[in-house]
Design a protein around this motif. Structure first.
Motif, short mmCIF file in Angstrom:
data_model
loop_
_atom_site.label_atom_id
_atom_site.label_comp_id
_atom_site.label_asym_id
_atom_site.label_seq_id
_atom_site.Cartn_x
_atom_site.Cartn_y
_atom_site.Cartn_z
N GLU A 237 -5.00 -0.22 -2.56
CA GLU A 237 -5.62 1.00 -1.90
C GLU A 237 -5.72 0.94 -0.43
OE1 GLU A 237 -6.58 3.66 -3.85
OE2 GLU A 237 -5.91 2.43 -5.53
N LYS A 238 -5.78 2.30 0.48
CA LYS A 238 -5.81 1.92 1.92
C LYS A 238 -7.12 1.30 2.19
CE LYS A 238 -4.53 3.46 6.21
NZ LYS A 238 -5.51 2.70 6.76
N GLN B 15 0.85 -1.09 -0.02
CA GLN B 15 -0.14 0.05 0.08
C GLN B 15 0.97 1.31 -0.06
OE1 GLN B 15 -1.04 2.28 2.94
NE2 GLN B 15 -2.30 3.44 1.67
N SER B 16 2.10 1.22 0.88
CA SER B 16 2.84 2.44 0.83
C SER B 16 3.43 2.85 -0.54
CB SER B 16 3.85 2.11 1.84
OG SER B 16 4.89 1.35 1.51
N ILE B 17 3.65 1.75 -1.47
CA ILE B 17 4.28 2.03 -2.64
C ILE B 17 3.27 1.94 -3.87
CG2 ILE B 17 6.34 0.90 -2.11
CD1 ILE B 17 5.88 -1.43 -3.78
N GLY B 18 2.01 2.19 -3.55
CA GLY B 18 0.65 2.40 -4.40
C GLY B 18 0.33 1.20 -5.05
N LEU B 19 0.65 -0.06 -4.52
CA LEU B 19 0.04 -1.22 -5.29
C LEU B 19 -1.13 -1.37 -4.71
CD1 LEU B 19 3.43 -3.04 -6.09
CD2 LEU B 19 1.94 -2.06 -7.58
N LYS C 219 -4.53 -9.62 -4.30
CA LYS C 219 -3.44 -8.45 -4.57
C LYS C 219 -2.23 -9.03 -3.53
CE LYS C 219 -6.02 -4.87 -6.27
NZ LYS C 219 -6.14 -3.30 -6.03
#
Ligand code: ARG
Length: 445
Positions: free
Chosen positions: A53-54, A47-51, A103
């Motif tokens: 969603e929160k 999530q921190s590298i954009g792969l 995911k």
């Protein structure tokens, strides 16, 4: 629905599946909760590298926490048809949350998953073993101090040799454990490095933040080189097994002494009758089976590094399915060693010693060296003193003088138990268990 992570457009032969899955469904249960922790750290990083969603992350973390609870409360199972723990966790997430469950595997392989699971498992188990060693150490030191003035014969070649004491005997095994603890610490420190991100053994084109997963899982650093990270499979287990074998060696030796000293012909120690077992035919028997089983189990444990070495011997670089088989011998070994440590501490705490061993004149000759030393200290050359006392023993005029005075460090009059305890404490403190524990707690919040 295909339950294999890698199944595509053909079905795998059932016999091939049975043989390749092997005992994974049963053995991966040991790793399940650590697999969940590894996944939690991994998806936070994704999530921190954009792969991811929160909201997806939050839903997945909540479900992983449920699975973690199932693991710790003994409800987690690997279903028939599911290959291993990694597949089962992903299957549960997908069943409960749909596509977002799929995911979690981005930037990862089961190869680095099983590596991280093993390392987290090892960290947890080595801590329990270190604690078990500490408890036994405490019992041995307590007995050493309590009986420091009770003499017993010392042997070489199993021949009566020189005066020894229960202070020395118990204290020797305590000090042996302090050395074993050094190996445990070295194994812990080597295992305490993050392999996550190495994927199949060659890294990933995703910009994985390995520093982040290292921090989240409380590892002291990472296995940097992704190829080396994968090489750590087998090597890590062997190093840990070697440290466990060192502890087991101490226990097996102590157990043999206890069996020998408990024998009626020696009668140096006594076990309370509720700590012995009986015979089906001989009504008088009180057998020291606990020590015999500790001896056998710990001798078996000493074969573990060899077993692991032979399974992985001569494998070239990269993952091989051979490595799966190590789990069969490795994972159950921790429970066995912990059980032996627990039983050894218990039975040592119950052990009684015979304060009157030396009433038997059979042991008189062991004071001969004391006599030689007295003469030598008074000025007679050692060789002459040795000969004089030797001749007295031969012609029957030797009389044992039981007043002995041993004062140097580590001798029966100066056991240095406090210094051995300090040594042990400094090794135990050097593990740094709290960092791992805090990280895991934080991750599960
Ligand atoms: N069960 C496997 C093991 O313990 C997990 C890794 C599977 N990886 C693979 N490439 N087949 O080694």
């Amino acid at each position: 629905m295909a339950t294999k992570l890698w199944e595509k457009n053909f079905e795998v032969n059932a016999e091939i599946e049975r043989f390749t899955v092997g005992r994974d469904r049963e053995l991966d249960i040991y790793l399940a909760r650590y697999d969940v922790l590894g996944s939690m750290a991994h998806i936070k990083m994704l999530q921190s590298i954009g792969l991811m969603e929160k909201d997806e992350l939050d839903a997945l973390l909540a479900e992983l926490r449920n699975i973690y609870r199932d693991c710790t409360e003994g409800r987690f199972v690997i279903e028939d048809g599911v290959e291993d723990v990694h597949s089962q966790v992903e299957l549960l997430l997908t069943r409960r949350l749909g596509d977002m469950g799929k995911k979690i595997h981005s930037g990862r392989s089961r190869n680095d998953q099983v590596l991280v699971d093993l390392k987290l498992f090892i960290r947890h188990e080595l801590r329990e073993i270190a604690d078990g060693v500490m408890t036994l150490f405490g019992e041995l030191q307590e007995k050493s101090e309590r009986f420091k003035d009770v003499l017993m014969p010392g042997y070489t070649h199993l021949q009566i040799a020189m005066p020894s004491s229960f202070g020395l005997w118990f204290g020797a095994y305590a000090e042996s454990l302090a050395d074993d603890m050094l190996f445990l610490q070295a194994a812990y420190r080597m295992a305490n490095r993050n392999p996550l991100g190495s994927a199949a053994g060659y890294g990933s084109s995703f910009p994985l933040d390995r520093e982040m997963t290292t921090r989240l899982l409380g590892f002291s650093s990472m296995d940097y080189n992704v190829v080396y990270a994968q090489m750590g499979r087998g090597k890590t287990e062997r190093n840990v097994a070697f440290a466990m074998a060192s502890v087991a060696g101490t226990l097996a030796k102590m157990a043999f002494d206890a069996c020998l000293f408990n024998c009626q012909n020696f009668s140096f120690i006594r076990l309370p009758k509720e700590c012995t077992t009986g015979s089906s035919i001989m009504p008088h028997k009180k057998n020291p089976d606990v020590f015999e089983l500790i001896r056998a189990k710990c001798n078996k444990l000493q074969a573990l590094p060899e077993q692991i070495t032979l399974i992985m011997n001569n494998l070239p670089v990269g993952y091989f399915r051979d490595l799966q088989i190590i789990k069969e011998v490795f994972l159950p070994a921790f429970g066995e060693l912990k059980d032996c440590l627990r039983m050894a501490a218990y039975i040592i705490s119950k052990m009684e010693v015979n304060r009157n061993i030396l009433d038997n004149p059979m042991y008189d000759p062991m004071f001969s060296v004391e006599e030689v030393n007295r003469l030598a200290a008074a000025g007679m050359p050692f060789r002459d003193a040795y000969r004089k006392v030797g001749m007295e023993i031969e012609n029957g005029t030797y009389r044992a003088d039981r007043n002995i005075c041993h004062t140097h460090e580590g001798s029966m009059g100066n056991l240095c138990n406090d210094r051995i305890a300090e040594l042990m404490k400094s090794v135990y403190d050097g593990f740094g268990f709290s960092r791992a524990e805090e990280a895991e707690k934080e991750l599960l919040k």
